[in-house]
Design an enzyme around this catalytic site. Structure first.
Site, PDB file in Angstrom:
ATOM      1  N   ASN A  98       3.510  39.687 103.847  1.00  0.00           N
ATOM      2  CA  ASN A  98       3.899  40.819 103.008  1.00  0.00           C
ATOM      3  C   ASN A  98       2.720  41.640 102.500  1.00  0.00           C
ATOM      4  O   ASN A  98       2.835  42.839 102.301  1.00  0.00           O
ATOM      5  CB  ASN A  98       4.729  40.329 101.819  1.00  0.00           C
ATOM      6  CG  ASN A  98       6.220  40.466 102.083  1.00  0.00           C
ATOM      7  OD1 ASN A  98       6.632  40.894 103.151  1.00  0.00           O
ATOM      8  ND2 ASN A  98       7.033  40.106 101.110  1.00  0.00           N
TER       9      ASN A  98
ATOM     10  N   LEU B  64      10.893  41.650  99.273  1.00  0.00           N
ATOM     11  CA  LEU B  64      11.592  40.398  99.551  1.00  0.00           C
ATOM     12  C   LEU B  64      12.686  40.588 100.590  1.00  0.00           C
ATOM     13  O   LEU B  64      13.138  39.609 101.204  1.00  0.00           O
ATOM     14  CB  LEU B  64      12.192  39.834  98.258  1.00  0.00           C
ATOM     15  CG  LEU B  64      11.183  39.405  97.173  1.00  0.00           C
ATOM     16  CD1 LEU B  64      11.914  38.866  95.951  1.00  0.00           C
ATOM     17  CD2 LEU B  64      10.228  38.365  97.709  1.00  0.00           C
TER      18      LEU B  64
ATOM     19  N   ARG C 232      12.409  39.167 104.270  1.00  0.00           N
ATOM     20  CA  ARG C 232      12.784  37.806 104.655  1.00  0.00           C
ATOM     21  C   ARG C 232      13.894  37.811 105.704  1.00  0.00           C
ATOM     22  O   ARG C 232      13.915  36.961 106.607  1.00  0.00           O
ATOM     23  CB  ARG C 232      13.253  37.025 103.424  1.00  0.00           C
ATOM     24  CG  ARG C 232      13.708  35.606 103.733  1.00  0.00           C
ATOM     25  CD  ARG C 232      14.431  35.001 102.539  1.00  0.00           C
ATOM     26  NE  ARG C 232      13.566  34.811 101.398  1.00  0.00           N
ATOM     27  CZ  ARG C 232      12.777  33.746 101.207  1.00  0.00           C
ATOM     28  NH1 ARG C 232      12.745  32.802 102.119  1.00  0.00           N
ATOM     29  NH2 ARG C 232      12.039  33.644 100.133  1.00  0.00           N
TER      30      ARG C 232
ATOM     31  N   ASP D 165       6.310  27.131  99.739  1.00  0.00           N
ATOM     32  CA  ASP D 165       5.895  26.203  98.683  1.00  0.00           C
ATOM     33  C   ASP D 165       6.826  24.992  98.585  1.00  0.00           C
ATOM     34  O   ASP D 165       6.784  24.248  97.609  1.00  0.00           O
ATOM     35  CB  ASP D 165       5.827  26.909  97.323  1.00  0.00           C
ATOM     36  CG  ASP D 165       7.124  27.630  96.963  1.00  0.00           C
ATOM     37  OD1 ASP D 165       8.145  27.415  97.659  1.00  0.00           O
ATOM     38  OD2 ASP D 165       7.120  28.416  96.002  1.00  0.00           O
TER      39      ASP D 165
ATOM     40  N   ASN E 197      13.344  40.320  93.260  1.00  0.00           N
ATOM     41  CA  ASN E 197      13.998  39.018  93.094  1.00  0.00           C
ATOM     42  C   ASN E 197      15.389  39.123  93.735  1.00  0.00           C
ATOM     43  O   ASN E 197      15.817  40.193  94.156  1.00  0.00           O
ATOM     44  CB  ASN E 197      14.115  38.670  91.602  1.00  0.00           C
ATOM     45  CG  ASN E 197      14.233  37.180  91.356  1.00  0.00           C
ATOM     46  OD1 ASN E 197      14.852  36.461  92.148  1.00  0.00           O
ATOM     47  ND2 ASN E 197      13.640  36.697  90.273  1.00  0.00           N
ATOM     48  N   CYS E 198      16.075  38.005  93.834  1.00  0.00           N
ATOM     49  CA  CYS E 198      17.514  37.950  94.110  1.00  0.00           C
ATOM     50  C   CYS E 198      17.929  38.205  95.552  1.00  0.00           C
ATOM     51  O   CYS E 198      19.119  38.369  95.829  1.00  0.00           O
ATOM     52  CB  CYS E 198      18.295  38.932  93.219  1.00  0.00           C
ATOM     53  SG  CYS E 198      18.045  38.679  91.462  1.00  0.00           S
TER      54      CYS E 198
ATOM     55  N   ASP F 256      18.120  36.080  97.890  1.00  0.00           N
ATOM     56  CA  ASP F 256      18.975  34.955  98.279  1.00  0.00           C
ATOM     57  C   ASP F 256      20.352  35.064  97.641  1.00  0.00           C
ATOM     58  O   ASP F 256      21.368  34.706  98.247  1.00  0.00           O
ATOM     59  CB  ASP F 256      18.305  33.635  97.913  1.00  0.00           C
ATOM     60  CG  ASP F 256      17.857  33.591  96.458  1.00  0.00           C
ATOM     61  OD1 ASP F 256      17.846  34.645  95.797  1.00  0.00           O
ATOM     62  OD2 ASP F 256      17.501  32.495  95.987  1.00  0.00           O
TER      63      ASP F 256
END
Length: 743
Positions: A530, A556, A559, A577, A663-664, A666
């Site tokens: 990224n 994001l 992805r 991670d 964020n978010c 997923d």
């Protein structure tokens, strides 16, 4: 009178001390045995209760876990495994097909119990492929000849069962044509001769045609070369034979004989690693003939070597080794052929393409025996240290009970006393017992449990005992230490791993790639880069192809970007991670292959009303015994379906929210799945026994501040509900699957 009384008192006291000592010793050993047995039992139940034997009735066999794979190429020297050729098969379990294609499990499920399959030979009949191979019967513990059929160039195989069964061991079923008939010449050296069978109802029924040589040749083949028939084989019964380093050649005018020995027999009688023993059918290519041989140097069946035959006459023979061209397995014990492969049969199809079948094993020869020996030795060492603990605590007062010593026998005749005095052996035994018993006193004096050093020594020995016990159990019950893929309908497949990262997490990415690239079913790792300086791929230790996809924008949403270069239908989105075992990755892949229309992952969440939607952790889902969301930072999905939905026009508003809050992504994917189908179940959970979140060490995760992270995700829940409707109120309960992986 006093003297007699004193002697009697001392004798009684010594007897009580001896009896009491023995009683305390026996009690201590019994309690210790029960305690450590309980620890071992609990450890076995917890760690190995769901061990992936994945053998469908196959028994563990000291000869190995041999299986058979298929390879393709434009020539016999450019062969690649079926998974590299992107072969797709119209079955719900294989996207794409991966080796091995025939295992003991597939044979056993067809009704013929098998411990392993090996020595495959192909027979091409039009568009149909037949495979003949050795299958080891777990009841008779000898080899039989099995057969399978493929109508899709080797992508799938229908098991036909055992087609040749004798009272002695059979293997190496060399099949060939002659004069309009089909013949099989299996290895049956236990019978003491070499037999030729003819197919009377191909491929299921064979009858003995002729005993062509009264010699126990093994791994033999017949080929026609320069107007003669040549028989290559090894005779281990020959005086002075070096077993797998021996090769003989015979010649005749017909495959039925009579056979004459080559003038220089044995052609080879050398080291096992030289490839003298045959390892498959010879190949004719570009006017040359090539022989495959077994390298048995490091372990039986280590690898196949190929030799170009330059001179072959009744009086001379010369061959030179050439490069086979097949890449070695890179996943070690996790590869189906990672430890050894000793057979290769190559054929050319009508299309001009070359196809080969090869056997392989993930463990070296004698692995089971070695593991059992090491395991029980470690358990024996544990028992010895327990004995030392008994000495420290004072329960064991002598290593050798006095009643065992020759001089402690109560009733002895004068002649026995004289014999004992004159016996050097008795004297040495008595001295040895005395010195051994002094050791217990020495240990207790040096490491008194009433002192700090003594207590520390006791705790250290206790820990070592538990560790040795668990390691020993691991050797006995834990298998070879490799991870095996799970088959569905006896078929295997592979998936692509995808991780999104940037330069601040480079150290973590190296660990991630080295670990996951060794997992059995991983085909490729794609790194979505990224931002930051692009890393040098040579810095990574990867056992599979590694590709870095550089993105222009730090988002994001990247992805789930549609990627035409991904060759598998299954993609595992896994944050860089998160570290967990390959075993649990394989479990997740199996569950996804059973439910390819769902998101299958390792972190469940429950989103439910009434009232404002609030994002909560896994504890909330377990409190209400259900989940309806799976975090896609660790989840399997169908990349064509999932990525297509995510980048559809309908999802554009959701993607804008993801970019706005960083964020978010997923959460959005879960909403898209839940509202794109009428099915009430769109997610499946698989519980990993352990998982390490390395972001806690690096402190570069976007979720470092948990409360702020949860507030943002709660906001996303409200936005996505308004955009796409709510996530189904039908929650999926834990503990509902038979495999027990959703506890």
């Amino acid at each position: 009178m006093v003297s007699r009384f004193s002697a009697t008192t001392v004798k009684t006291h010594r007897l009580r001390l001896d009896n009491g000592g023995m009683s305390s010793t026996v009690s201590f050993l019994f309690v210790s045995f029960m305690l450590f047995s309980s620890i071992g039992y609990l450890y076995t139940c917890i760690v190995y209760k769901n061990i992936n034997v994945n053998n469908y009735g196959c028994e563990e066999d000291g000869e190995g876990w041999w299986a058979i794979g298929v390879f393709y190429g434009d020539s016999p020297f450019s062969l690649k495994p079926i998974e590299d050729m992107n072969v797709w098969e119209n079955m719900s379990s294989s996207w794409p097909v991966a080796n091995p294609v025939v295992t003991c499990g597939s044979v056993s499920e067809s009704g013929f119990p098998s411990n392993f399959v090996a020595d495959p030979f192909l027979y091409v009949q039009g568009d149909v492929l037949y495979m003949f191979f050795e299958t080891k019967n777990p009841i008779t513990m000898q080899g039989d000849i099995g057969a399978a059929r493929s109508i899709d160039n080797g992508a799938s195989w229908q098991q036909l069962g055992v087609v040749l069964d004798e009272e002695w061991h059979l293997s190496y079923p060399f099949v060939f044509d002659y004069d309009g008939q089909i013949y099989m010449m299996p290895e049956g050296s236990k019978k003491g001769d070499l037999r030729l069978y003819r197919a009377v109802e191909f491929p299921l029924k064979w009858e003995l045609e002729k005993i062509i040589l009264k010699r126990p040749l093994i791994d033999s083949f017949i080929m026609e070369y320069e107007s003669r028939y040549w028989l290559f084989g090894s005779d281990h019964s020959r005086t002075g034979s070096k077993k797998n380093g021996e090769l003989e050649i015979w010649y005749s005018n017909t495959p039925f004989g009579p056979w004459k020995q080559h003038k220089n027999n044995p052609i080879y009688n050398t080291g096992e690693k030289m490839g003298a023993r045959n390892g498959g059918r010879p190949v004719f290519y570009n006017g040359n003939v090539y022989r495959f041989g077994q390298d048995d140097g490091e372990t039986y069946g280590k690898r196949v070597r190929v030799f170009k035959i330059e001179v072959l006459t009744p009086y001379s023979y010369k061959e030179v080794e050439v490069d086979l061209g097949i890449e070695k397995a890179t996943k070690g014990k996790n590869a189906w052929n990672g430890a050894r492969s000793h057979h290769l049969d190559v054929q050319q199809l009508k299309s001009g393409q070359w196809i080969a079948v090869s056997d392989g094993d993930r463990t070296p020869s004698g692995d089971v025996t070695r593991r059992y020996v090491v395991g029980w030795l470690l358990i024996l060492a544990t028992g010895s240290l327990v004995f030392v603990m008994g000495v420290l605590l004072g329960f064991v007062r002598c290593i050798v009970p006095l009643s065992w010593c020759p001089h402690s026998v109560k009733k002895r005749s004068d002649s026995f006393l004289v014999l004992e005095r004159s016996s050097v052996l008795s004297s040495k035994l008595r001295g040895c017992c005395t010195r051994l018993n002094r050791v217990s006193l020495f240990i207790r004096c040096k490491m008194n449990p009433n002192t700090s050093f003594g207590r520390l020594a006791f705790l250290a020995i206790l820990v070592v005992c538990i560790v040795l016990l668990c390691v020993g159990i691991g050797y006995i019950y834990g298998g070879s230490g490799g991870h095996e893929p799970y088959a569905i309908d006896n078929r295997y497949s592979q998936f692509t791993m995808l991780a999104m990262t940037y330069d601040a997490r480079l150290w973590n990415l190296k660990w991630y790639i080295k670990h996951y690239s060794r997992c059995p079913s991983v085909r490729e790792i794609v790194v979505v880069w990224n931002k930051g300086t692009l890393p040098d791929l040579t810095e990574f230790d990867s056992a599979v192809p590694l590709r870095v996809r550089v993105e222009e924008k730090n988002s994001l949403n990247n992805r789930f970007k549609i990627d035409p270069m991904i060759k598998t239908r299954a993609v595992l989105e896994l944050d860089d991670d998160i570290i967990m075992s390959c075993e649990h990755i394989e479990r997740g892949f199996k569950v996804w292959r059973e439910n390819p229309d769902r998101l299958v992952g390792f972190y469940p969440r429950l989103v439910s009303g009434p009232g404002p939607l609030e994002y909560r952790g896994e504890k909330h889902a377990r409190k209400f015994n259900g989940y309806n969301m799976i975090l896609t930072g660790a989840a399997f999905m169908d990349n064509r379906v999932a990525f297509g939905r995510y980048w559809s026009e309908e999802a554009k508003a959701g993607r804008e929210v993801v970019d706005a809050v960083f964020n978010c992504e997923d959460v959005l994917m879960n909403f898209l799945y839940a509202n794109a189908t009428s099915s009430r179940t769109t997610v499946e959970y698989v519980k990993p026994t352990w998982a390490i979140d390395t972001s806690k060490l690096s402190r570069v995760a976007i979720s470092e501040n948990t409360q702020a992270h949860y507030r943002v995700r709660s906001y996303c829940l409200e936005k996505f509900t308004a955009l796409y409707g709510g996530i189904s109120d039908e929650k999926v309960e834990f503990r509902r699957r038979r495999d027990g992986w959703d506890l």
